[in-house]
Design a protein around this motif. Structure first.
Motif, PDB file in Angstrom:
ATOM      1  N   GLY B 389       0.744  -1.206  -0.091  1.00  0.00           N
ATOM      2  CA  GLY B 389      -0.056  -0.096  -0.007  1.00  0.00           C
ATOM      3  C   GLY B 389       0.965   1.253  -0.271  1.00  0.00           C
ATOM      4  O   GLY B 389       0.436   2.242  -0.731  1.00  0.00           O
ATOM      5  N   ALA B 390       1.945   1.371   0.766  1.00  0.00           N
ATOM      6  CA  ALA B 390       2.833   2.713   0.933  1.00  0.00           C
ATOM      7  C   ALA B 390       3.181   3.113  -0.403  1.00  0.00           C
ATOM      8  O   ALA B 390       3.245   3.966  -0.856  1.00  0.00           O
ATOM      9  CB  ALA B 390       4.041   2.393   1.864  1.00  0.00           C
ATOM     10  N   ALA B 391       3.877   1.955  -1.115  1.00  0.00           N
ATOM     11  CA  ALA B 391       4.411   1.958  -2.522  1.00  0.00           C
ATOM     12  C   ALA B 391       3.551   2.531  -3.514  1.00  0.00           C
ATOM     13  O   ALA B 391       3.575   3.364  -4.068  1.00  0.00           O
ATOM     14  CB  ALA B 391       5.144   0.957  -2.990  1.00  0.00           C
ATOM     15  N   ALA B 392       2.276   1.923  -3.421  1.00  0.00           N
ATOM     16  CA  ALA B 392       0.954   2.063  -4.350  1.00  0.00           C
ATOM     17  C   ALA B 392       0.866   3.856  -4.190  1.00  0.00           C
ATOM     18  O   ALA B 392       0.704   4.262  -5.166  1.00  0.00           O
ATOM     19  CB  ALA B 392      -0.017   1.319  -4.228  1.00  0.00           C
ATOM     20  N   GLY B 393       0.717   4.091  -2.863  1.00  0.00           N
ATOM     21  CA  GLY B 393       0.392   5.604  -2.633  1.00  0.00           C
ATOM     22  C   GLY B 393       1.288   6.494  -3.147  1.00  0.00           C
ATOM     23  O   GLY B 393       0.943   7.322  -3.815  1.00  0.00           O
ATOM     24  N   THR B 394       2.543   6.178  -3.122  1.00  0.00           N
ATOM     25  CA  THR B 394       3.606   6.973  -3.764  1.00  0.00           C
ATOM     26  C   THR B 394       3.408   7.012  -5.299  1.00  0.00           C
ATOM     27  O   THR B 394       3.578   8.172  -6.015  1.00  0.00           O
ATOM     28  CB  THR B 394       5.011   6.610  -3.380  1.00  0.00           C
ATOM     29  N   ALA B 395       3.423   5.990  -5.826  1.00  0.00           N
ATOM     30  CA  ALA B 395       3.099   5.793  -7.310  1.00  0.00           C
ATOM     31  C   ALA B 395       1.732   6.694  -7.535  1.00  0.00           C
ATOM     32  O   ALA B 395       1.820   7.397  -8.697  1.00  0.00           O
ATOM     33  CB  ALA B 395       2.842   4.503  -7.898  1.00  0.00           C
ATOM     34  N   PHE B 396       0.675   6.572  -6.960  1.00  0.00           N
ATOM     35  CA  PHE B 396      -0.397   7.246  -7.516  1.00  0.00           C
ATOM     36  C   PHE B 396      -0.265   8.700  -7.262  1.00  0.00           C
ATOM     37  O   PHE B 396      -0.734   9.536  -8.090  1.00  0.00           O
ATOM     38  CB  PHE B 396      -1.760   6.729  -6.627  1.00  0.00           C
ATOM     39  N   ALA B 397       0.520   9.151  -6.025  1.00  0.00           N
ATOM     40  CA  ALA B 397       0.686  10.574  -6.158  1.00  0.00           C
ATOM     41  C   ALA B 397       1.510  11.070  -7.290  1.00  0.00           C
ATOM     42  O   ALA B 397       1.491  12.254  -7.455  1.00  0.00           O
ATOM     43  CB  ALA B 397       1.370  10.756  -4.728  1.00  0.00           C
ATOM     44  N   THR B 398       2.517  10.426  -7.378  1.00  0.00           N
ATOM     45  CA  THR B 398       3.238  10.709  -8.515  1.00  0.00           C
ATOM     46  C   THR B 398       2.678  10.944 -10.018  1.00  0.00           C
ATOM     47  O   THR B 398       2.636  11.874 -10.664  1.00  0.00           O
ATOM     48  CB  THR B 398       4.624   9.795  -8.949  1.00  0.00           C
ATOM     49  N   ALA B 399       1.685  10.041 -10.206  1.00  0.00           N
ATOM     50  CA  ALA B 399       0.886   9.898 -11.541  1.00  0.00           C
ATOM     51  C   ALA B 399      -0.083  11.142 -11.491  1.00  0.00           C
ATOM     52  O   ALA B 399      -0.212  11.860 -12.293  1.00  0.00           O
ATOM     53  CB  ALA B 399      -0.112   8.646 -11.455  1.00  0.00           C
ATOM     54  N   ALA B 400      -0.554  11.590 -10.177  1.00  0.00           N
ATOM     55  CA  ALA B 400      -1.631  12.682 -10.140  1.00  0.00           C
ATOM     56  C   ALA B 400      -0.595  13.992 -10.416  1.00  0.00           C
ATOM     57  O   ALA B 400      -1.375  14.886 -10.977  1.00  0.00           O
ATOM     58  CB  ALA B 400      -2.060  12.886  -8.866  1.00  0.00           C
ATOM     59  N   ARG B 401       0.563  14.114 -10.117  1.00  0.00           N
ATOM     60  CA  ARG B 401       1.245  15.151 -10.264  1.00  0.00           C
ATOM     61  C   ARG B 401       1.858  15.403 -11.803  1.00  0.00           C
ATOM     62  O   ARG B 401       1.770  16.567 -11.970  1.00  0.00           O
ATOM     63  CB  ARG B 401       2.711  15.043  -9.389  1.00  0.00           C
ATOM     64  N   LEU B 402       1.970  14.285 -12.303  1.00  0.00           N
ATOM     65  CA  LEU B 402       2.242  14.381 -13.731  1.00  0.00           C
ATOM     66  C   LEU B 402       0.871  14.327 -14.964  1.00  0.00           C
ATOM     67  O   LEU B 402       1.371  15.144 -16.097  1.00  0.00           O
ATOM     68  CB  LEU B 402       3.204  13.313 -14.196  1.00  0.00           C
ATOM     69  N   THR B 403      -0.247  14.109 -14.492  1.00  0.00           N
ATOM     70  CA  THR B 403      -1.201  14.278 -15.273  1.00  0.00           C
ATOM     71  C   THR B 403      -1.595  15.618 -15.628  1.00  0.00           C
ATOM     72  O   THR B 403      -1.484  16.327 -14.859  1.00  0.00           O
ATOM     73  CB  THR B 403      -2.476  13.429 -15.163  1.00  0.00           C
ATOM     74  N   THR B 404      -2.038  15.900 -17.061  1.00  0.00           N
ATOM     75  CA  THR B 404      -2.607  17.364 -17.044  1.00  0.00           C
ATOM     76  C   THR B 404      -4.106  17.217 -17.372  1.00  0.00           C
ATOM     77  O   THR B 404      -4.919  18.307 -17.933  1.00  0.00           O
ATOM     78  CB  THR B 404      -2.186  17.876 -18.397  1.00  0.00           C
ATOM     79  N   SER B 405      -4.688  16.368 -16.948  1.00  0.00           N
ATOM     80  CA  SER B 405      -6.250  16.019 -16.850  1.00  0.00           C
ATOM     81  C   SER B 405      -6.744  16.269 -15.605  1.00  0.00           C
ATOM     82  O   SER B 405      -6.425  15.668 -14.516  1.00  0.00           O
ATOM     83  CB  SER B 405      -6.605  14.751 -17.537  1.00  0.00           C
ATOM     84  N   LEU B 406      -7.872  17.241 -15.479  1.00  0.00           N
ATOM     85  CA  LEU B 406      -8.324  17.222 -14.162  1.00  0.00           C
ATOM     86  C   LEU B 406      -9.113  16.046 -13.481  1.00  0.00           C
ATOM     87  O   LEU B 406      -8.753  15.699 -12.437  1.00  0.00           O
ATOM     88  CB  LEU B 406      -9.459  18.388 -14.264  1.00  0.00           C
ATOM     89  N   PRO B 407     -10.001  15.283 -14.275  1.00  0.00           N
ATOM     90  CA  PRO B 407     -10.372  14.280 -13.627  1.00  0.00           C
ATOM     91  C   PRO B 407      -9.628  13.316 -13.449  1.00  0.00           C
ATOM     92  O   PRO B 407      -9.671  12.478 -12.442  1.00  0.00           O
ATOM     93  CB  PRO B 407     -11.599  13.973 -14.832  1.00  0.00           C
ATOM     94  N   GLU B 408      -8.632  12.937 -14.158  1.00  0.00           N
ATOM     95  CA  GLU B 408      -7.509  12.063 -13.928  1.00  0.00           C
ATOM     96  C   GLU B 408      -6.896  12.323 -12.559  1.00  0.00           C
ATOM     97  O   GLU B 408      -6.597  11.630 -11.733  1.00  0.00           O
ATOM     98  CB  GLU B 408      -6.513  11.921 -15.015  1.00  0.00           C
ATOM     99  N   GLN B 409      -6.385  13.642 -12.605  1.00  0.00           N
ATOM    100  CA  GLN B 409      -5.834  13.854 -11.415  1.00  0.00           C
ATOM    101  C   GLN B 409      -6.795  13.746  -9.970  1.00  0.00           C
ATOM    102  O   GLN B 409      -6.239  13.269  -8.896  1.00  0.00           O
ATOM    103  CB  GLN B 409      -5.548  15.462 -11.357  1.00  0.00           C
ATOM    104  N   ARG B 410      -7.958  13.931 -10.135  1.00  0.00           N
ATOM    105  CA  ARG B 410      -8.903  13.798  -9.257  1.00  0.00           C
ATOM    106  C   ARG B 410      -8.932  12.727  -8.671  1.00  0.00           C
ATOM    107  O   ARG B 410      -8.881  12.006  -7.485  1.00  0.00           O
ATOM    108  CB  ARG B 410     -10.282  14.537  -9.486  1.00  0.00           C
TER     109      ARG B 410
END
Lengths: 131, 421
Positions: B389-410
């Motif tokens: 879970g911890a590593a998953a959370g980090t990966a999702f946070a990185t993905a959220a920072r990189l996307t330029t789509s508002l719904p994807e980020q949400r």
């Protein structure tokens, strides 16, 4: 994807286009100055003709700015921009480009990128892919 | 407001009208012919509701557009006035094609007895590799889709002047590269067919990813792509990839109503309400696909359609036949290698053989896609499945920072929070 190009300039002599009054530009030999101006005009035409230009504007002097800033949960207004720095936001352009590299290229070819600064920021999109 | 049915009819007639005008006035150039057809469509929008619809709408449009061409021709070469006056004495109808054009049946595909491929011919012209992808899309929607520049501009959320510029640049480019209508020979037509299918796919994706609500015009692009794919399929029913693309678009579009929540939030495939998938579209897509797979050589669109069909077959997300999907992605990776396919394959393999197997495939993409949000989103998904879970959370946070789509980020921020301890 759309990109916001933030153009910064030296606030000392506020007259658009600002780079024409930048010490770096003024120090160039006349033929180099003419070449810089010509390339700027060519870039402007190129971005327009390619259908990449979306919107753009030149901003009034920072001395006409008013900033509202939270203090103890209340917006307090002050004269002037935030923050007070050597370079101030002078204008912006929004371009719609196929790749980020193209947006970077446009920014780097602006004369302001040579004498002051141009910042490129992707604009968030309301569309999203299925996850 | 134009009534919807009239708009649909005019958009459907646009390609055959443009094709007819090009056949008879093609020497005046594609750009003028396309403008003349747009003017004829506008004239129909203005006149038909008041004066009644002509008996043969296509013939009416061809006549009006041809007249514009003649007018233009006259005003442009005034120096050769005498020859023109002679031309002007010929009634407009004489400039038209014989019976074949005048008697055009407006139903899509119904003209196929003539062996003509008007829609495909025009798409080949609009999708020439010399044009930028954005220009191909814009020109396709206007010249073949019959949309106005203002409509195309609104769908892509840019000012009309920007879109007008893209279209006129595309036309200028066509002139420069000596594009001709119709295309030279059948071999070239077949060779360039994938370019056309790719543009239709891009138009569809643009519409399909739209969030609805204020994006409604953009969402219409998905329907427009389906309509154009149908028209091409009607002209080329025996091409496996044309059929495959239409099947893929139908099977994907079937999920449209389920892919966003009422607040515009993205609903991932696994959590969609499958009862709201469009069954008719699924059945049609599946039937098209079955026919193509039985008769034609396998291609990337057929494979993608087959993957969409496997998803459609699962009544619940947990019933999904992941080994089958992983096998299809393996074939797709051979036929059409690329990072997007590789990422999707990693998910399928992770679901079929366990998250570790997927993570191993993902590691090969690290360097190439380090700055791409989707790599990190997939990694988060697989890590979460593996219990880290911890590593998953980090990966999702990185993905959220990189996307330029508002719904994807949400969506990605929400996934990151789930794993935040």
């Amino acid at each position: 994807v759309k990109y916001l190009l933030l153009i910064y300039g030296n606030p000392a002599n506020w007259e658009h286009p600002l780079y024409l009054r930048d010490p770096g530009f003024l120090g160039l030999p006349p033929e180099e100055q003419a070449a810089v101006t010509r390339r700027a005009e060519e870039l402007h035409a190129e971005v327009g003709e390619a259908g990449e230009f979306v919107v753009g504007a030149a901003l009034a002097s920072p001395s006409s700015a008013r900033t509202f800033r939270g203090r103890d949960g209340v917006p307090v207004s002050t004269d002037g921009p935030y923050p007070e720095t050597k370079e101030q936001l002078a204008g912006y352009v929004v371009v719609d480009c196929e790749t980020p590299e193209r947006a970077y290229e446009i920014a780097a070819r602006m004369p302001d990128a040579r004498f002051t600064a141009v910042e490129v920021r992707p604009i968030m999109d309301a569309a999203g892919e299925e996850m | 407001v134009i009534d919807r049915e009239l708009g649909d009819l005019l958009r459907r007639l646009a390609p055959q009208v443009l094709a007819a005008v090009l056949r008879h006035h093609g020497d005046q150039g594609f750009a003028d012919a396309e403008d003349a057809v747009q003017e004829a469509l506008l004239a129909a929008t203005a006149q038909w509701p008041a004066e009644g619809r002509p008996e043969r709408p296509a013939a009416w449009l061809i006549t009006v557009a041809s007249r514009r061409m003649v007018d233009r021709f006259r005003s442009e070469v005034a120096s050769r006035r005498r020859e023109h006056e002679a031309a002007a004495l010929v009634p407009p109808d004489e400039h038209l094609a014989p019976a074949a054009d005048a008697g055009v049946d407006p139903r899509p595909g119904s003209g196929s007895g003539s062996g003509r491929e008007d829609t495909l011919e025009l798409l080949l012209l609009c999708c020439r590799p010399e044009l930028s992808p954005a220009s191909r899309i814009a020109l396709t929607l206007r010249a073949v889709g019959g949309l106005t520049t203002a409509e195309v501009a609104r769908a892509f959320l840019v000012p009309e002047a920007t879109m007008a510029q893209r279209i006129s640049r595309a036309k200028a480019r066509l002139r420069q590269c000596g594009a001709r209508f119709p295309a030279v020979d059948d071999a070239e037509r077949t060779a360039r067919l994938p370019d056309v299918l790719h543009v239709l796919y891009l138009v569809f994706t643009e519409g399909h990813t739209a969030s609805g609500g204020p994006d409604l015009l953009r969402a219409d692009l998905a329907g427009e792509a389906v309509r154009l794919a149908r028209a091409v399929h009607a002209e080329r029913p025996d091409d496996g990839e044309v059929t495959g693309l239409l099947a893929l678009l139908l099977l994907t579009d079937a999920r449209r109503g389920a892919r966003t929540g009422p607040d515009g939030a993205l609903v991932p495939l696994a959590e969609q309400d499958r009862s709201s998938w469009d069954r008719a579209a699924i059945d049609e897509g599946r039937a098209l696909l079955a026919g193509a797979l039985a008769r034609h050589r396998l291609g990337p669109y057929q494979l993608q359609a087959a993957i969409a069909a496997v998803h459609a077959d699962a009544e619940r997300a947990e019933d999904t036949d992941w080994p089958q999907i992983a096998a299809l992605y393996r074939l797709l990776a051979d036929l059409d290698p690329g990072p997007t396919v590789a990422l999707a394959r990693a998910v399928a393999v992770g679901m079929a053989d366990g998250p570790q197997a997927g993570l191993v495939l993902l590691a090969e993409l690290d360097e190439q896609l380090a700055e791409h949000h989707r790599l990190h989103a997939v990694r988060g998904h697989l890590l979460a499945l593996s219990g880290d879970g911890a590593a998953a959370g980090t990966a999702f946070a990185t993905a959220a920072r990189l996307t330029t789509s508002l719904p994807e980020q949400r969506y990605l921020r929400a996934r990151a929070r789930e794993h935040d301890t």
